[in-house]
Design an enzyme around this catalytic site. Structure first.
Site, PDB file in Angstrom:
ATOM      1  CG  PHE A  46      -0.224   0.344   2.536  1.00  0.00           C
ATOM      2  CD1 PHE A  46       0.062   1.648   2.903  1.00  0.00           C
ATOM      3  CD2 PHE A  46       0.161  -0.663   3.399  1.00  0.00           C
ATOM      4  CE1 PHE A  46       0.719   1.939   4.092  1.00  0.00           C
ATOM      5  CE2 PHE A  46       0.810  -0.392   4.593  1.00  0.00           C
ATOM      6  CZ  PHE A  46       1.096   0.920   4.937  1.00  0.00           C
ATOM      7  CE  LYS A  86      -3.695  -8.927  -3.421  1.00  0.00           C
ATOM      8  NZ  LYS A  86      -3.527  -7.997  -2.273  1.00  0.00           N
ATOM      9  CB  SER A 117       4.800  -7.334   6.716  1.00  0.00           C
ATOM     10  OG  SER A 117       4.131  -8.559   6.483  1.00  0.00           O
ATOM     11  CB  CYS A 131      11.063  -0.845   3.573  1.00  0.00           C
ATOM     12  SG  CYS A 131      11.540  -0.608   1.856  1.00  0.00           S
TER      13      CYS A 131
END
Length: 476
Positions: free
Chosen positions: A141, A165, A218, A273
């Site tokens: 996201f 996806k 994650s 990140c």
């Protein structure tokens, strides 16, 4: 899918909520396994022609796509801002990065030439990099435009057909990307977009006609995707989370350090990140910390700080701050209970600086993914390196110092794939590749730049002999 929207066989829908206001701005259908089968079939059919199209022709589509990104920058940035919650400037920078990524893809025809050599009299060996087939990219996201463009231009330019996806939280930018690629001339079936959650990710990992899977998200989910995809004999590169350590030495320039650390922790509301998560203050650095607090107070939610992605994210981030306070840490700047006038239902967390954190605290060990930096005090640089090395992640690390020797020591000893010196966000730019180490990456290679070529292609080796006069030896 296959160049056009299709009616899904499922009756489940996902609401798309703007984190700026908490309002629902769209809804998308949840793709079923049957939808995935159709998308893969479309991609597989398109691959027959697309993979045989010369790369010189394939790149022309991405030249046109790059122009369309530039022409539609305002609209694309507004869409990123609305569905993700970034500031407009951050959203625009994300689109600009997408343009840079696409520009690199247009150079791939110059980078993948094979090799040829006469290895024996009248005998030649040559190599070619060829496409894998149908590949999948599962995106997060936090960068609705940039991360899809980490994979789409390179993988497709190299001759693959892709299943993308989207994140169920931010699917709109990806759909706009597909629209622009169709306008640029991308043939139907080469890019197919599906929506959904856990079930569709599992279906991608299991699908027998998908050759490779890339994932960004994650660490917990990256491990699962990597294990499941490779168990099904697929190539997989799964990028996980991070706990980036910024080592601040006493001789660091106070102004530069304060501004860089603040920008690193606050950019994209800390939802990246590469964000500063832990600052290791080495020796006497109080003067730099004080300067950093001053700098951080200039970052105002709703003005130059965007929202976090959801109500659940806001509650989780503030929960970490609560726990740190209970554990004995000192809150130097508190971003909890933040409200923005006119957007009272938005999901905002102000910049938060937590001092005197210990390695055992949850804010020191876990990825917070918000505008929060934890300060761990260290007596020596050697101890600071031990603290950084103990962190299970390995995405990025930075050092702030005016000493070249000390900087070099950190570069050699930090356990991270991307290192910065006096830079808070050490992201490589094309053609250099993005990718971390340890628990931040599962698989071989990197997802962008030159290293991505190896992931999206396989090597074909050919040996030929045409001359009957050529003698027969041990290899011919």
């Amino acid at each position: 899918m296959n160049g056009s929207p299709v009616a899904t066989v499922t009756d489940r829908w996902l609401n798309v909520e703007s984190p700026l206001t908490g309002e629902i701005i769209a809804e998308v259908a949840v793709s079923s396994k049957e939808d995935l089968d159709k998308a893969v079939a479309a991609a597989k059919s398109a691959f027959e022609v697309w993979s045989k199209t010369p790369i010189k022709e394939r790149v022309q589509i991405f030249f046109r796509y790059k122009t369309l990104l530039e022409e539609n920058m305002q609209q694309l940035a507004e869409l990123v801002q609305e569905e993700n919650g970034k500031t407009f400037d951050e959203a625009k920078a994300e689109v600009e990065k997408s343009i840079e990524l696409t520009e690199f893809a247009t150079s791939l025809s110059q980078l993948i030439q094979g090799e040829i050599m006469e290895v024996s009299r009248g005998v030649e060996c040559r190599t070619e990099k060829v496409a894998l087939g149908v590949v999948a990219s599962i995106v997060p996201f936090n960068f609705p435009s940039m991360v899809p463009n980490w994979t789409i231009p390179n993988a497709i330019t190299l001759g693959n057909c892709m299943i993308l996806k989207t994140s169920e939280l931010v699917p709109l930018s990806a759909m706009k990307i597909a629209e622009l690629l169709k306008k640029a001339g991308l043939p139907d079936g080469v890019l197919n977009i599906i929506h959904g959650e856990k079930e569709i990710v599992e279906a991608i990992c299991d699908h027998p006609d998908i050759e490779a899977v890339s994932f960004v998200g994650s660490t917990k989910v990256a491990k699962i995707v990597y294990q499941r995809a490779t168990a099904n004999l697929k190539r997989c590169l799964a990028l996980g989370g991070a706990k980036n350590h910024l080592l601040v030495l006493p001789d660091a320039n106070p102004e530069m350090t304060a501004s860089n650390v603040t920008a690193s922790m606050s950019g994209c509301a800390g939802q990246r990140c590469m964000a500063a998560s832990t600052m290791v203050a080495v020796g006497q650095t109080d003067h730099i910390i004080e300067k950093m607090v001053e700098e951080a107070k200039k970052v105002i939610p709703g003005k130059n700080l965007g929202s976090v992605i959801s109500k659940a994210a806001k509650e989780r981030i503030e929960g970490y701050i609560d726990q740190a306070e209970k554990d004995g840490a000192r809150i130097l700047l508190d971003g909890r209970n933040c409200k923005v006038e006119g957007k009272e239902n938005g999901y905002y967390v102000g910049l938060t600086i937590i001092d005197f954190v210990t390695q055992e605290m949850s804010v020191a060990k876990e990825e917070i993914f918000g505008p929060v930096v934890s300060i761990i005090r260290s007596r020596t640089l050697h101890d600071a390196i031990k603290i950084e090395n103990a962190n299970p992640y390995g995405n990025a690390a930075s050092v702030f110092t005016q000493s070249g020797g000390l900087a070099r020591y950190v570069m050699e000893h930090a356990s991270a794939g991307m290192i910065g010196v006096n830079i808070g966000v050490p992201v490589p730019r094309e053609p250099f590749s993005f990718g971390g180490w340890n628990e931040s990456r599962f698989g071989v290679g990197d997802i962008t730049g030159k290293s991505s070529i190896e992931f999206w292609t396989k090597l074909k080796k050919m040996t030929t002999k045409w001359s009957p006069e050529a003698g027969i030896n041990w290899m011919s």
